[in-house]
Design an enzyme around this catalytic site. Structure first.
Site, PDB file in Angstrom:
ATOM      1  N   GLU A  51       0.854  -1.198   0.000  1.00 16.80           N
ATOM      2  CA  GLU A  51       0.000   0.000   0.000  1.00 16.80           C
ATOM      3  C   GLU A  51       0.885   1.242   0.000  1.00 16.80           C
ATOM      4  OE1 GLU A  51      -3.211   1.085  -0.209  1.00 16.80           O
ATOM      5  OE2 GLU A  51      -2.372   3.070   0.168  1.00 16.80           O
ATOM      6  N   GLN A  52       0.569   2.163  -0.898  1.00 19.47           N
ATOM      7  CA  GLN A  52       1.416   3.349  -1.019  1.00 19.47           C
ATOM      8  C   GLN A  52       1.299   4.309   0.178  1.00 19.47           C
ATOM      9  OE1 GLN A  52       0.214   5.562  -4.486  1.00 19.47           O
ATOM     10  NE2 GLN A  52      -1.750   6.145  -3.631  1.00 19.47           N
ATOM     11  N   ARG A 125     -16.952   4.530   5.409  1.00 18.25           N
ATOM     12  CA  ARG A 125     -15.885   3.910   4.630  1.00 18.25           C
ATOM     13  C   ARG A 125     -14.738   3.408   5.511  1.00 18.25           C
ATOM     14  NH1 ARG A 125     -14.926   4.885  -0.917  1.00 18.25           N
ATOM     15  NH2 ARG A 125     -12.754   4.428  -1.206  1.00 18.25           N
ATOM     16  N   TYR A 234     -27.932  10.369   4.443  1.00 19.90           N
ATOM     17  CA  TYR A 234     -28.388   9.245   5.274  1.00 19.90           C
ATOM     18  C   TYR A 234     -27.568   9.198   6.561  1.00 19.90           C
ATOM     19  CZ  TYR A 234     -24.566   6.903   2.617  1.00 19.90           C
ATOM     20  OH  TYR A 234     -23.377   6.579   2.002  1.00 19.90           O
ATOM     21  N   ASP A 311     -11.685  -0.855  -8.834  1.00 18.93           N
ATOM     22  CA  ASP A 311     -11.619   0.338  -9.688  1.00 18.93           C
ATOM     23  C   ASP A 311     -10.487   0.262 -10.711  1.00 18.93           C
ATOM     24  OD1 ASP A 311     -13.776   1.468  -8.455  1.00 18.93           O
ATOM     25  OD2 ASP A 311     -12.704   3.183  -7.605  1.00 18.93           O
TER      26      ASP A 311
HETATM   27  C1  LIG Z   1     -18.578  10.108  -4.143  1.00 21.17           C
HETATM   28  C2  LIG Z   1     -18.416   8.616  -4.146  1.00 21.17           C
HETATM   29  C3  LIG Z   1     -19.362   7.814  -3.501  1.00 21.17           C
HETATM   30  C4  LIG Z   1     -19.247   6.423  -3.544  1.00 21.17           C
HETATM   31  N1  LIG Z   1     -20.199   5.665  -2.915  1.00 21.17           N
HETATM   32  C5  LIG Z   1     -20.128   4.307  -2.996  1.00 21.17           C
HETATM   33  C6  LIG Z   1     -21.118   3.497  -2.359  1.00 21.17           C
HETATM   34  O1  LIG Z   1     -22.066   4.011  -1.757  1.00 21.17           O
HETATM   35  N2  LIG Z   1     -21.009   2.127  -2.464  1.00 21.17           N
HETATM   36  C7  LIG Z   1     -19.964   1.536  -3.135  1.00 21.17           C
HETATM   37  O2  LIG Z   1     -19.914   0.295  -3.200  1.00 21.17           O
HETATM   38  N3  LIG Z   1     -19.008   2.285  -3.735  1.00 21.17           N
HETATM   39  C8  LIG Z   1     -19.057   3.644  -3.675  1.00 21.17           C
HETATM   40  N4  LIG Z   1     -18.082   4.406  -4.268  1.00 21.17           N
HETATM   41  C9  LIG Z   1     -17.016   3.738  -5.028  1.00 21.17           C
HETATM   42  C10 LIG Z   1     -15.911   3.192  -4.148  1.00 21.17           C
HETATM   43  O3  LIG Z   1     -15.396   4.212  -3.334  1.00 21.17           O
HETATM   44  C11 LIG Z   1     -14.777   2.614  -5.025  1.00 21.17           C
HETATM   45  O4  LIG Z   1     -15.314   1.908  -6.101  1.00 21.17           O
HETATM   46  C12 LIG Z   1     -13.904   1.676  -4.181  1.00 21.17           C
HETATM   47  O5  LIG Z   1     -13.220   2.418  -3.209  1.00 21.17           O
HETATM   48  C13 LIG Z   1     -12.925   0.918  -5.076  1.00 21.17           C
HETATM   49  O6  LIG Z   1     -12.073   0.152  -4.256  1.00 21.17           O
HETATM   50  P1  LIG Z   1     -10.627  -0.277  -4.772  1.00 21.17           P
HETATM   51  O7  LIG Z   1     -10.029  -1.037  -3.632  1.00 21.17           O
HETATM   52  O8  LIG Z   1     -10.741  -0.891  -6.101  1.00 21.17           O
HETATM   53  O9  LIG Z   1      -9.853   1.085  -4.989  1.00 21.17           O
HETATM   54  P2  LIG Z   1      -9.437   2.184  -3.930  1.00 21.17           P
HETATM   55  O10 LIG Z   1     -10.447   2.325  -2.852  1.00 21.17           O
HETATM   56  O11 LIG Z   1      -9.108   3.411  -4.715  1.00 21.17           O
HETATM   57  O12 LIG Z   1      -8.109   1.607  -3.277  1.00 21.17           O
HETATM   58  C14 LIG Z   1      -6.897   1.560  -3.989  1.00 21.17           C
HETATM   59  C15 LIG Z   1      -5.762   1.506  -2.992  1.00 21.17           C
HETATM   60  O13 LIG Z   1      -4.548   1.357  -3.700  1.00 21.17           O
HETATM   61  C16 LIG Z   1      -3.593   2.267  -3.215  1.00 21.17           C
HETATM   62  N5  LIG Z   1      -2.664   2.544  -4.315  1.00 21.17           N
HETATM   63  C17 LIG Z   1      -2.872   3.305  -5.423  1.00 21.17           C
HETATM   64  N6  LIG Z   1      -1.802   3.272  -6.223  1.00 21.17           N
HETATM   65  C18 LIG Z   1      -0.886   2.475  -5.609  1.00 21.17           C
HETATM   66  C19 LIG Z   1       0.421   2.057  -5.957  1.00 21.17           C
HETATM   67  N7  LIG Z   1       1.016   2.436  -7.080  1.00 21.17           N
HETATM   68  N8  LIG Z   1       1.076   1.229  -5.100  1.00 21.17           N
HETATM   69  C20 LIG Z   1       0.489   0.796  -3.942  1.00 21.17           C
HETATM   70  N9  LIG Z   1      -0.750   1.187  -3.584  1.00 21.17           N
HETATM   71  C21 LIG Z   1      -1.429   2.002  -4.407  1.00 21.17           C
HETATM   72  C22 LIG Z   1      -4.395   3.449  -2.761  1.00 21.17           C
HETATM   73  O14 LIG Z   1      -3.695   4.245  -1.811  1.00 21.17           O
HETATM   74  C23 LIG Z   1      -5.622   2.777  -2.165  1.00 21.17           C
HETATM   75  O15 LIG Z   1      -5.431   2.422  -0.818  1.00 21.17           O
HETATM   76  C24 LIG Z   1     -18.162   5.807  -4.233  1.00 21.17           C
HETATM   77  C25 LIG Z   1     -17.199   6.605  -4.848  1.00 21.17           C
HETATM   78  C26 LIG Z   1     -17.310   7.980  -4.811  1.00 21.17           C
HETATM   79  C27 LIG Z   1     -16.279   8.828  -5.490  1.00 21.17           C
END
Ligand SMILES: Cc1cc2nc3c(=O)[nH]c(=O)nc-3n(C[C@H](O)[C@H](O)[C@H](O)COP(=O)(O)OP(=O)(O)OC[C@H]3O[C@@H](n4cnc5c(N)ncnc54)[C@H](O)[C@@H]3O)c2cc1C
Length: 415
Positions: A51-52, A125, A234, A311
Site C-alpha cells: 500500500e502506497q 468507509r 443518510y 476500480d
Molecule cells: C462520491 C463517491 C461515492 C461512492 N459511494 C459508494 C457506495 O455508496 N457504495 C460503493 O460500493 N461504492 C461507492 N463508491 C465507489 C468506491 O469508493 C470505489 O469503487 C472503491 O473504493 C474501489 O475500491 P478499490 O479497492 O478498487 O480502490 P481504492 O479504494 O481506490 O483503493 C486503492 C488503494 O490502492 C492504493 N494505491 C494506489 N496506487 C498504488 C500504488 N502504485 N502502489 C500501492 N498502492 C497504491 C491506494 O492508496 C488505495 O489504498 C463511491 C465513490 C465515490 C467517489
C-alpha cells in the site's frame, strides 16, 4: 517501510501445505486489495499487500452496501462484524428537489431482506476498511506493507517481480492490481489512457446528527434529484452522524480528487431548489471534493500472471453505489477461480474476468444512465416521475434484481 503483521488464529491444513509456495502480490491495500488478501487467505494462499499510503486506512464518508455485497461478506467471514457496525435504513427515497414530490421509493427492511435474502446497509468507509483490515491482520499468511508504492512489474512467466518507490523488490507467484482508479498496473495490461472525466463533481461531508434540521433527521437514504444536481443524505454510525453527498455538473475541473470544495459554486448550482435541500447544504462549512470519472468497460484486464480488481479494472460513476461492492465481489470470485485453477494462474485470471466483465460492465454503463435520471430536467424528469412513481415495492425490486440478486455471467450466485 512500515510492516504490519499479526500472528493469526485460524491455520488450516491448506495454509500449512501452501506455506512454502511463493505468495501472491497485491498492489493496493484499499477495500478491494484487503478483500482479495482475505479471500485468498481463507483458501490457504499467502499474500503480500503493498500500500502506497503510510498507514492502512480510509478517508471519505459513507458507503452503501447492497444485498449483493452482504453475500460476499459471508464468503469473507466478516458478515457479523459488518452487521455490528453498519446502519440499516428503512427506505431509499428519491425526491424531486424542485417540487418536493416523492418520485420513487425502494422499501428496505424486512420485506426487502425477505426478497433478496440480505439487507441493505450503509457504513462509514473507514469502518468497512477497518473490518477488512482486522480480518486480514488476524490471519497468518497475509503480510501488510504500508508506505510501499508499486511503480512497475515484470512477469517472467514463472514469477512476478514488483518494483516499488522505496526500491524494495517483491517477488510472488502472481500479481493482483487493486490499486484503484489511477492504477499503475493497468496501463501495462490495457493501455487505454486516462479515465474519462464525466463533468460531474461530488462534494462529500459528514454532519453531527444534532446539527441536522430536526424534520430531516430520518433513517432513510434520501436522494434529492434536481436539474444537473442531486443531494444524498443518510445517517451513519448508529445515527450519530449524517453522510452528505452533493453532486453537480461542472466543466471547471479536469481531474483530481480529495480537494476542498468551493461552497460558493455549490450554492450557485443548487440555487432555486427546495428549502430542505438548501437547509442541508447550508449546514456544511467544509466539503471534500471528488471529480467523478469512469472508463468504458473492457473485456480483458488480465495478462499472464497479472490481473486487475475493483476500480483498477472497471471504474464506475457512483450512481448505483456499487464500486466498493463490485471490488469485494471481484475478490471472492478471484479467489474461487484461483483455487479451481490448480496453479494455472493465467487460466484462473481469464476465468475470473470472464465471469466478472459483463456484470461489472453493466454496472458501469447503468451507473451513467442512473446519473442522467437523477439529474433530469423538463420532459425527462416528467418521464422519470411517470416511470418510477407508481411502482409497487415488488416492481421496484424487479428493477434492481439483476444487481442485488448478485449473479455472475453463468447465473451462479456471487460471493
Ligand atoms: C462520491 C463517491 C461515492 C461512492 N459511494 C459508494 C457506495 O455508496 N457504495 C460503493 O460500493 N461504492 C461507492 N463508491 C465507489 C468506491 O469508493 C470505489 O469503487 C472503491 O473504493 C474501489 O475500491 P478499490 O479497492 O478498487 O480502490 P481504492 O479504494 O481506490 O483503493 C486503492 C488503494 O490502492 C492504493 N494505491 C494506489 N496506487 C498504488 C500504488 N502504485 N502502489 C500501492 N498502492 C497504491 C491506494 O492508496 C488505495 O489504498 C463511491 C465513490 C465515490 C467517489
Amino acid at each position: 517501510m512500515t510492516s504490519v503483521r499479526r500472528a493469526g488464529s485460524a491455520r488450516d491444513g491448506d495454509v500449512a501445505k501452501k506455506e512454502t509456495e511463493a505468495p501472491f502480490l497485491i498492489a493496493g491495500g484499499g477495500i478491494g486489495g484487503l478483500a482479495a488478501a482475505r479471500a485468498l487467505a481463507l483458501k490457504g494462499y499467502r499474500s503480500i499487500v503493498l500500500e502506497q499510503a503510510d498507514t492502512f486506512g480510509e478517508i471519505g464518508a459513507g458507503i452503501q452496501l447492497g444485498p449483493n455485497v452482504h453475500r460476499a461478506f459471508d464468503s469473507l467471514q466478516v458478515a457479523d462484524e459488518m452487521r455490528a457496525i453498519a446502519f440499516y435504513p428503512q427506505n431509499i427515497i428519491m425526491m424531486d428537489s424542485l417540487t418536493q414530490e416523492e418520485v420513487a421509493r425502494i422499501e428496505l427492511g424486512a420485506r426487502f431482506e425477505a426478497h433478496f435474502g440480505k439487507p441493505y446497509g450503509v457504513i462509514h468507509r473507514a469502518d468497512l476498511h477497518k473490518v477488512l483490515l482486522e480480518a486480514c491482520q488476524g490471519m497468518d499468511g497475509i503480510a501488510l506493507h504500508a508506505g510501499t508504492a508499486v511503480t512497475g512489474y515484470e512477469d517472467d512467466g514463472e514469477r512476478v517481480t514488483v518494483a516499488t518507490a522505496t526500491n524494495d523488490n517483491f517477488t510472488g507467484r502472481a500479481l493482483i492490481g487493486a490499486d484503484g482508479l489511477w492504477s499503475t498496473i493497468r496501463p501495462t495490461i490495457i493501455g487505454d489512457g486516462e479515465p474519462i472525466v464525466s463533468g460531474h463533481i461530488a462534494y462529500r461531508a459528514v454532519l453531527p446528527t444534532e446539527e441536522v434540521p430536526e424534520h430531516l433527521r430520518i433513517n432513510e437514504v434520501i436522494l434529492w434529484a434536481g436539474p444537473k444536481t442531486h443531494l444524498v443524505h443518510y445517517p451513519l454510525h448508529r445515527g450519530e452522524i449524517f453522510n452528505l453527498v452533493a453532486v453537480f455538473h461542472s466543466d471547471r475541473y479536469e481531474e483530481g480528487w480529495d480537494q476542498y470544495g468551493d461552497t460558493e459554486e455549490l450554492n450557485q448550482r443548487f440555487a432555486g431548489e427546495h428549502e430542505n435541500v438548501l437547509m442541508m447544504l447550508d449546514k456544511i462549512e467544509t466539503w471534500k471534493m471528488w471529480v467523478l470519472v469512469d472508463r468504458e468497460p473492457v473485456k480483458n484486464w488480465s495478462r499472464g500472471r497479472v490481473t486487475l480488481l475493483g476500480d483498477a479494472a472497471h471504474p464506475m460513476l457512483q450512481y448505483l453505489a456499487q464500486g466498493a461492492c463490485m471490488a469485494i465481489e471481484d475478490a471472492v470470485c478471484l479467489a474461487n477461480k484461483i483455487e479451481a485453477g490448480n496453479g494455472d494462474f493465467a487460466a484462473a485470471f481469464q476465468a475470473y474476468q470472464n465471469d466478472r466483465y459483463l456484470r461489472t460492465a453493466r454496472v458501469q454503463l447503468m451507473a451513467r444512465v442512473y446519473g442522467d435520471f437523477y439529474h433530469a430536467a423538463g420532459v425527462t424528469s416528467e418521464l422519470r416521475y411517470m416511470m418510477l412513481s407508481r411502482r409497487t415495492p415488488e416492481q421496484a425490486y424487479d428493477g434492481v434484481n439483476w444487481l442485488y440478486a448478485g449473479v455472475d455471467r453463468s447465473g451462479a450466485a456471487v460471493g
